[in-house]
Each structure stands twice: as structure tokens, then as C-alpha cells.
Design a protein around this motif. Structure first.
Motif, PDB file in Angstrom:
ATOM      1  N   ASP A  97       0.846  -1.200   0.000  1.00  0.00           N
ATOM      2  CA  ASP A  97       0.000   0.000   0.000  1.00  0.00           C
ATOM      3  C   ASP A  97       0.876   1.244   0.000  1.00  0.00           C
ATOM      4  OD1 ASP A  97      -2.842  -1.089   0.583  1.00  0.00           O
ATOM      5  OD2 ASP A  97      -1.607  -2.032   2.121  1.00  0.00           O
ATOM      6  N   PHE A  98       0.476   2.228  -0.812  1.00  0.00           N
ATOM      7  CA  PHE A  98       1.112   3.537  -0.708  1.00  0.00           C
ATOM      8  C   PHE A  98       0.571   4.258   0.527  1.00  0.00           C
ATOM      9  CE2 PHE A  98       2.308   3.031  -5.149  1.00  0.00           C
ATOM     10  CZ  PHE A  98       3.558   3.643  -5.162  1.00  0.00           C
ATOM     11  N   LYS A  99       1.451   4.741   1.349  1.00  0.00           N
ATOM     12  CA  LYS A  99       1.073   5.461   2.559  1.00  0.00           C
ATOM     13  C   LYS A  99       0.542   6.837   2.167  1.00  0.00           C
ATOM     14  CE  LYS A  99       3.152   7.127   6.881  1.00  0.00           C
ATOM     15  NZ  LYS A  99       4.434   7.190   7.642  1.00  0.00           N
ATOM     16  N   LEU A 136       6.766   9.846  -1.573  1.00  0.00           N
ATOM     17  CA  LEU A 136       5.945   8.653  -1.774  1.00  0.00           C
ATOM     18  C   LEU A 136       6.565   7.500  -0.998  1.00  0.00           C
ATOM     19  CD1 LEU A 136       5.817   9.146  -5.617  1.00  0.00           C
ATOM     20  CD2 LEU A 136       3.901   9.609  -4.075  1.00  0.00           C
ATOM     21  N   GLU A 137       5.729   6.744  -0.347  1.00  0.00           N
ATOM     22  CA  GLU A 137       6.257   5.637   0.458  1.00  0.00           C
ATOM     23  C   GLU A 137       5.352   4.418   0.305  1.00  0.00           C
ATOM     24  OE1 GLU A 137       7.377   4.454   5.075  1.00  0.00           O
ATOM     25  OE2 GLU A 137       6.830   6.522   4.573  1.00  0.00           O
ATOM     26  N   GLY A 176      -1.673   9.002  -9.692  1.00  0.00           N
ATOM     27  CA  GLY A 176      -1.797   7.749  -8.962  1.00  0.00           C
ATOM     28  C   GLY A 176      -1.802   6.555  -9.899  1.00  0.00           C
ATOM     29  N   HIS A 177      -2.513   6.683 -11.023  1.00  0.00           N
ATOM     30  CA  HIS A 177      -2.525   5.610 -12.021  1.00  0.00           C
ATOM     31  C   HIS A 177      -1.097   5.327 -12.504  1.00  0.00           C
ATOM     32  CE1 HIS A 177      -6.993   6.159 -13.395  1.00  0.00           C
ATOM     33  NE2 HIS A 177      -6.851   6.239 -12.083  1.00  0.00           N
ATOM     34  N   SER A 204       0.429  12.415  -0.511  1.00  0.00           N
ATOM     35  CA  SER A 204       1.841  12.331  -0.901  1.00  0.00           C
ATOM     36  C   SER A 204       2.055  12.823  -2.326  1.00  0.00           C
ATOM     37  CB  SER A 204       2.341  10.893  -0.761  1.00  0.00           C
ATOM     38  OG  SER A 204       2.271  10.463   0.578  1.00  0.00           O
ATOM     39  N   ILE A 205       1.092  12.569  -3.208  1.00  0.00           N
ATOM     40  CA  ILE A 205       1.181  13.098  -4.573  1.00  0.00           C
ATOM     41  C   ILE A 205       1.107  14.615  -4.550  1.00  0.00           C
ATOM     42  CG2 ILE A 205      -0.110  13.272  -6.751  1.00  0.00           C
ATOM     43  CD1 ILE A 205      -0.772  10.287  -6.461  1.00  0.00           C
ATOM     44  N   ILE A 206       0.176  15.171  -3.767  1.00  0.00           N
ATOM     45  CA  ILE A 206       0.083  16.630  -3.635  1.00  0.00           C
ATOM     46  C   ILE A 206       1.419  17.209  -3.182  1.00  0.00           C
ATOM     47  CG2 ILE A 206      -0.960  18.477  -2.246  1.00  0.00           C
ATOM     48  CD1 ILE A 206      -3.554  16.801  -2.218  1.00  0.00           C
TER      49      ILE A 206
END
Length: 777
Positions: A413-415, A585-586, A517-518, A420-422
Motif C-alpha cells: 500500500d502507498f502510505k 511517496l512511500e 496515482g494511475h 503524498s502526490i500533492i
């Protein structure tokens, strides 16, 4: 000079009084809840109209140039008004002249707090009255006061047959009080009897004013209890003077949504069902009986569809049992709030964002409270409301699954993916419009749908970073409530930017989040597959992969940790190469399913989405399957749980299914055959189709009409219980409705669909197994 006072804002208000704006707050202090009125209150808005076009000679209006700019890059003027009426007139005049207005809809009581970074805790100084309960000419600033709330749990009982109030129950810790309509006095402790509704309601007003609760809680307390009380107040011509200083409360129903709102000066009403949803809790049914049974292992003293008749009988004949029933509902709500710390959660949301204490929703309000002061400091005003056509952004990443039965499924899972993208890609409303205006590539970060973001002007990344840091501190300190409150605030930013109810909405903003995200999920999938993993499913921020079935559980965990580190390194390197940006991103590896089931779409070979079951740490987890849904019967949930226990622990599936159906036909599960489904709108609105729960609700209301009772389901927004009998759908009102059940229906519609997918993957035919029990043709 008057001494500063410390307190916490309970409610906020503004209105015109004698032609002047009055902004006042009710503030809880150690002594009392006091009224604090602001000195020289004003309301304001911005406009791109030049000063010479504005009516600068109107008494009570002040127009001046500002140093701020609009998102259209115009210099704006500020128009300050001494009353709400004057502002309304000035806004209309400016619009008529063809100019734009900005931030005209922000309530003055909200702006006053927002601009001073005041949330709930406050320090104020003002001129007190003789009693010290009202302060005028006041000034406020942020404070550090921690309130000790007086909380009342309230529940009313009513006569369904007469549509009258029978009693009001109140609990607050050790205090338990019931005000009840009864012709005879009683020796019951803390039970006060009154000859009629009028006397009871008048006593209730006095009781509230005397003991002055800060927060009133209940179950559907606004939509039912307060709504009913308000109707009785109006019917009997009583002013509901329940505010701290005798102000009338206001209970109103929104015509379009049907939602009910309550405003009481100096008090807050919080509904238990709403607060559960704010807290992220999910239940098959949000009835008080179901929630208290699940959380507390306690239940209401009466249940069932005909309990209203028993309530009326107890009121007439067994007042002690009636009172106990009334108080039990209060106690259950009180214990639910205490166990889940729902009031602490609401106060934490206020402390973080500055929304009113009574506001249980408010993602847009939270965003604006946090964003607008930062925007103003950078020299800009918020954009005007746009009539542009709404362009929805693509949803989250969801890939087609590879159906099957698996061992060793690892979930990554991305935390906090969207926050995180923002933060990583500088997605921000101001940064977008500045990038459009500046004809330079330096400092730009590409977005999607033609967007780019000028990183030096971005506000949201810094805000997300502050919240993320606070959340990590909360986690280290073991403050789960603060951690969760920050999480829901950060996760709301994407939804706000993609919603037309937010003034900052733009299709490029939300799309630059979801489409990124995609891309990130797609790249991570590629990096994993290059290293030997098989990706069987992906959903929004998660990837499900399989490695070799021969790995032990410990070996699978170690392989997952190593793969996670590799992908995070790839993400960091890619961000630097892509736009010279640091990755926030994590990817996390936290779940290993030792056994896993990914179904097909029912009746097809294609893999399903958002539906699976897995065994992790000895527990079976269902996602999207019947056991996790509220529109299937308890029978289906029982069957699915037991079926997967047999599947994942290698027990005899065929014998189990055969015996289960046999027990069903013998009537052993009759109490589990009751469907329960919510009416989403009034019954009259169901015109094109008549689903089973609608037919059952209409039948129930027809029966009530025959008994001389008011309808229960005509307004909608209620859960309907029903069963299938040999004569068709009937509402479940009493246990007598469980006679002549159509067991074939439940086998065909509840058991067989669950079993088929599993048996198909095992190359077994469930129809052959069950043929002796029932005919499938």
C-alpha cells in the motif's frame, strides 16, 4: 483594563441588530458559558471593480485598495460593510455593474476566527456585564484552554398511536432523570411526572436552563428527537427557549436533502450515527440495538417491529419498566460515545481545522479554514464561484484481477497516496494559475490535462507536510484520535479539489492527483514484475502480488520487505529524473495473506474488482463479498464465513454445504432470513421500479393505516426489514411473519451464488452436491 479570559468556543453567530452587524460567540469558561460580542464588527468581500466604480459615499461602507490579487491576476479592492444587509446590497450592485466578487459568502463570524488562526481554544477580553455572563467590545485571539464538557445523553419516547410525547430521558454520568407524562405521581427516584405534554415541555426548558449542558448526544437525536420536540413546541405554542441565555433553538429540515439541522445558542448537538461515520466506523446496521450489541455486548430492553405497542402498554401499566427502557437507550449512547471517544474526536477536528464544534461534515470548510489564511499571506484572494461545466476526474487506479485461489499473496500500500502526490508533485490551486501566467519553465512541475504547477507558489504541499509531521508525532505519542483526525483531513483534500461545492475546484487539480496515482501504480507494477513478482490485482493505492507457493511464511515476509525497499528506491530515482523533485511517496508492506480467494464476476470468467477474501494472521478478511455487505441476510454472512473457514483450513466443503442446506430447510436459521435495506428517498419517489424493500415498506404502511396509525416509511430514510414467504415479499413486523418462509428462494439467491464461485475454482459442481435437497431447474 479587564483581565483576559480563557475558554472554548461552543457556538458562533452573526446577525444585524438595529442596523449594525453583531458577531458573537458563546464561550465555555471555568465559570460558565458566556456570550462574547466582538468590538466594531464588520463583514467584507473583495472585487475587481475599480474604486471609482464603487459607491464610496454610502454610510457604513468603506472601500479601499488592497495588495491582493485574484486568480485572474487582477488587483482587487476590499469592501467593508457594517451590516449584512449593506454587504448584500453592495454585492448586488457590483455584480450588476459586471464585475466579479470574491469571498462574499464567507460568514463574518467564521472569517473573524479564520484570519486570527483561532480554532476552538480562545483568549478574550471585553467589557463584562454585572453578572459576568456577557462581554461586549471584545477582542479574541487563539488560546490554550481545555474544556471539561458537560454531556447529556437524551432520548424521548413517543406514542405512535397518538403522535404525542410520553417522556424525555437524560443521563449524564451518574445523573439519570426522566420527565414523563403520567396522571399519577410516582415514588421512582429521579422520575418527575406531569399531567400533560405542555407541563412536561415547560419543565424540560427549565431543567435545561438550570443545569446548562454543553453537548447533547443521542441516536438520530436531531432527525427524530429534536425534530419531534420542535413539532410539539410549535403545536402547543411554546417557545423553545433552550439557549444559554434563553434564545429559541432552531430546528429545520433541508427540503432537497431531507437532512435536519439544529442550532442552540451556547450548546452543541451531536448525533451518534453521524459521529460513527465521521470516525470511520462501519456497521451492517446503524440501529442503536445493533451497534450497542456489537460494541458493548449490550442491547435495548425492547426490540422487534411491534415494540411501540409494548412501549405504550408499559407507559400505561408498568411505569418502572417504561422508565428503565427510556434510560437504557440514553445509557447505551453514552457508553458508545465514551468507548469510541467520539466527543474527543470532534474536538480534535475543531482544534485542527477551526470548523464549528457542531459541524460533523465540513471537508470544504476545513480546507478553506486552513488554506485561505495562507493564500492571503501570499497576496491572493480565493477565486469566484464558477459556472464552468463540471468535468469529473478519473477515479482511482483499479486493474482487472486474475481470479483464483492463491497462497502467499502480499499486499503493498502507498502510505497516504493522494496527500503524498500533492506534496511530491506540488499540486495546488495557486501554483496552477501562477504556472499558467508565467511564461517560463523554471520551477514548473508537470501535471495532467495540460496543468503544471509553479513550485515556489504552492501552498498545499507545505500544509500536507505540516499535517504529516503532526501525524507522525501523534503516532509516536500513541494519540490515535489525533492521528486519525489528521488522516481524514489530509485525505479529504483530493475530494475537495474535485468537487464543485469547493470554490477552488478545477478538473486539472483532481486529475493531476488521480492520474498521477494511475501512473505510480503502473510503474510500481512494472518494477515488481521485472523482479519476478506476479501482480494479480491493484486498487487505488494497493498492489496484490504472488511469489512462489513454496515459500514459507517467514520467507514470504522477508521477500516482501526487500521488494518494498527496491520499489521505494525506484520511486525516489524516478522523481528526481522526472522533474528534479524529492519523493515523499512511500510504499509499505504490511499484509500477507497465506490463503487468498479472488473471485470472478458472477456468471463470467473475468476477474472481479474490489471483492476478495483472505486469511491473514489466523483471521479471515472479507472485502466487498456478501459477508461485508449490508444488503445480504445474516444467513448469507454466516454461510460465507463458515464456507471460507472450511476452504482456508482444508476442511470438507461438500459435506458442510449439504448439511447447511438441510438445516436451512428444517428451520434452524429462520431468524437469519430477514433482509434489511435502507430507503434512500420517500416512498412516493419510487415510481419507475418497486424493489422488494419498497414493496415491503408500502405493505407495512398500509397495515399501519388499517390500525389507525401514522405511516412510518412514507418519508423514506428508514431501514426496512422483510422476508420472502411462499406468497412473496412481506414486511417483517413480528415473529409471526417468519411462517411459511420460501426456503427455495434463500437457497437460490443467498446460498448458491456464494458457493458457486468457490466450487467452480475447485472443479466441483455445487449443483450436483445439492440436487438431493432442492430442484434448481
Amino acid at each position: 483594563m479587564f483581565e483576559p479570559q480563557q475558554g472554548y468556543i461552543v457556538s458562533r453567530h452573526s446577525s444585524d441588530v438595529n442596523g449594525r452587524l453583531d458577531i458573537h460567540y458563546y464561550v465555555k469558561t471555568d465559570v460558565a458559558t458566556v456570550k462574547v460580542s466582538i468590538a466594531q464588527a464588520e463583514t467584507l468581500f473583495f472585487t475587481n471593480a475599480p474604486l471609482e466604480a464603487l459607491a464610496t459615499d454610502v454610510q457604513g461602507v468603506q472601500c479601499e485598495e488592497s495588495q491582493l490579487k485574484s486568480f485572474s491576476h487582477d488587483t482587487v479592492s476590499v469592501v467593508r460593510c457594517q451590516s449584512l444587509l449593506l454587504q448584500q446590497q453592495m454585492v448586488a450592485m457590483v455584480k450588476k455593474l459586471g464585475y466579479a466578487v470574491y469571498e462574499e459568502d464567507i460568514k463574518p463570524e467564521d472569517r473573524y476566527l479564520m484570519e486570527r488562526h483561532i480554532r476552538g481554544q480562545v483568549t478574550f477580553v471585553g467589557v463584562p456585564d454585572a453578572a459576568g455572563l456577557s462581554f461586549t467590545q471584545a477582542k479574541l485571539k487563539a488560546g490554550e484552554y481545555q474544556p471539561h464538557w458537560q454531556v447529556w445523553s437524551l432520548d424521548i419516547e413517543t406514542s405512535v398511536s397518538r403522535n404525542e410525547l410520553l417522556s424525555i430521558g437524560i443521563t449524564s454520568g451518574e445523573r439519570k432523570v426522566v420527565l414523563v407524562v403520567s396522571p399519577e405521581p410516582t415514588q421512582l427516584e429521579n422520575v418527575y411526572t406531569f399531567a400533560d405534554e405542555r407541563k412536561l415541555l415547560m419543565a424540560f426548558i427549565k431543567f435545561v436552563r438550570k443545569h446548562s449542558p454543553d453537548i447533547i448526544i443521542g441516536w438520530n437525536v436531531i432527525g427524530f428527537d429534536l425534530m419531534f420536540l420542535d413539532q410539539r413546541f410549535r403545536q402547543l405554542g411554546i417557545k423553545p427557549a433552550l439557549g444559554v441565555q434563553g434564545e429559541n433553538w432552531r430546528v429545520r429540515e433541508a427540503k432537497e436533502s431531507g437532512k435536519v439541522f439544529a442550532s442552540i445558542a451556547g450548546r452543541v448537538v451531536l448525533d451518534g450515527i453521524t459521529m460513527l461515520k465521521v470516525g470511520g466506523y462501519h456497521f451492517i446496521s446503524y440501529s442503536l440495538n445493533n451497534v450497542s450489541s456489537e460494541l458493548l455486548d449490550e442491547s435495548k430492553l425492547l426490540t422487534g417491529g411491534d415494540r411501540w405497542q409494548e412501549i405504550e402498554r408499559m407507559h400505561r401499566e408498568e411505569l418502572d419498566n417504561f422508565v428503565a427502557y427510556n434510560l437504557q437507550d440514553c445509557v447505551l449512547v453514552e457508553r458508545i460515545f465514551e468507548k469510541l471517544q467520539l466527543i474527543e474526536l470532534q474536538q480534535t477536528r475543531v482544534d485542527l481545522t477551526g470548523i464549528p464544534l457542531s459541524q460533523t461534515g465540513g471537508s470544504v470548510a476545513s480546507f478553506e479554514n486552513l488554506y485561505l489564511p495562507r493564500l492571503h499571506r501570499k497576496g491572493w484572494v480565493a477565486p469566484a464561484w464558477s459556472d464552468d461545466k463540471f468535468v469529473p476526474s478519473p477515479g482511482g487506479f483499479v486493474m482487472n484481477s486474475l481470479p483464483g485461489l492463491y497462497k502467499n499473496v502480499l499486499v503493498f500500500d502507498f502510505k497516504s497516496l493522494y496527500p503524498s502526490i500533492i506534496r511530491t508533485f506540488y499540486v495546488d490551486p495557486l501554483a496552477r494559475v501562477v504556472a499558467q501566467a508565467l511564461a517560463q519553465d523554471e520551477g514548473l512541475v508537470p501535471g495532467y490535462r495540460g496543468a503544471s504547477f509553479q513550485r515556489q507558489f504552492a501552498i498545499l504541499p507545505e500544509l500536507v507536510a505540516e499535517l504529516a509531521q503532526s501525524r507522525e508525532s501523534a503516532k509516536r505519542d500513541g494519540n490515535a484520535i489525533l492521528s486519525y483526525a489528521i488522516k481524514i483531513i489530509m485525505n479529504s483534500f483530493y475530494g475537495v479539489l474535485g468537487s464543485q461545492v469547493c470554490r477552488f475546484y478545477h478538473a486539472e487539480l483532481a486529475s493531476s492527483i488521480t492520474m498521477r496515482g494511475h501512473e505510480l501504480l503502473g510503474r510500481s507494477k512494472q518494477w515488481m514484475e521485472e523482479r519476478g513478482a506476479k501482480v494479480i490485482y491493484g486498487d487505488t493505492d494497493s498492489l496484490f502480488i504472488t511469489l512462489s507457493d513454496s515459500l514459507s511464511e517467514d520467507e514470504a515476509w522477508q521477500a516482501g520487505k526487500e521488494l518494498c525497499e527496491v520499489v521505494n528506491q525506484c520511486l525516489s530515482e524516478w522523481c528526481g529524473d522526472y522533474a528534479d523533485i524529492d519523493s515523499h511517496l512511500e510504499l509499505e508492506f504490511e499484509t500477507l495473506y497465506t490463503r487468498f480467494y479472488m473471485p470472478t464476476i458472477r456468471g463470467q470468467e473475468e476477474g472481479s474488482k474490489k471483492r476478495y477474501a483472505g486469511l491473514s494472521n489466523g483471521a479471515i478478511i472479507f472485502k466487498g463479498l456478501e459477508a461485508a455487505r449490508s444488503d445480504w441476510t445474516p444467513l448469507a454472512k454466516r454461510f460465507q464465513v463458515e464456507l471460507f473457514e472450511h476452504l482456508f483450513f482444508d476442511l470438507d466443503l461438500e459435506s458442510y454445504v449439504s448439511e447447511f442446506v438441510s438445516d436451512l430447510r428444517l428451520g434452524k436459521f429462520d431468524q437469519e432470513l430477514i433482509y434489511s435495506k435502507q430507503l434512500t428517498r420517500p416512498l412516493a419517489k419510487y415510481t419507475k421500479t418497486q424493489p422488494p424493500h419498497v414493496r415491503a415498506a408500502k405493505m407495512a404502511d398500509e397495515w399501519r393505516q388499517q390500525q389507525g396509525l401514522p405511516p412510518e416509511y412514507d418519508r423514506g430514510r428508514k431501514r426496512v426489514q422483510y422476508v420472502y414467504t411462499l406468497s412473496g415479499v412481506v414486511p417483517y413486523l413480528t415473529d409471526s411473519d417468519l411462517e411459511h418462509l420460501d426456503y427455495q428462494h434463500y437457497i437460490d439467491k443467498q446460498v448458491l451464488p456464494i458457493a458457486e464461485g468457490v466450487f467452480q475454482m475447485l472443479h466441483l459442481n455445487v449443483v450436483d452436491i445439492l440436487t438431493p435437497q432442492f430442484n434448481l431447474l
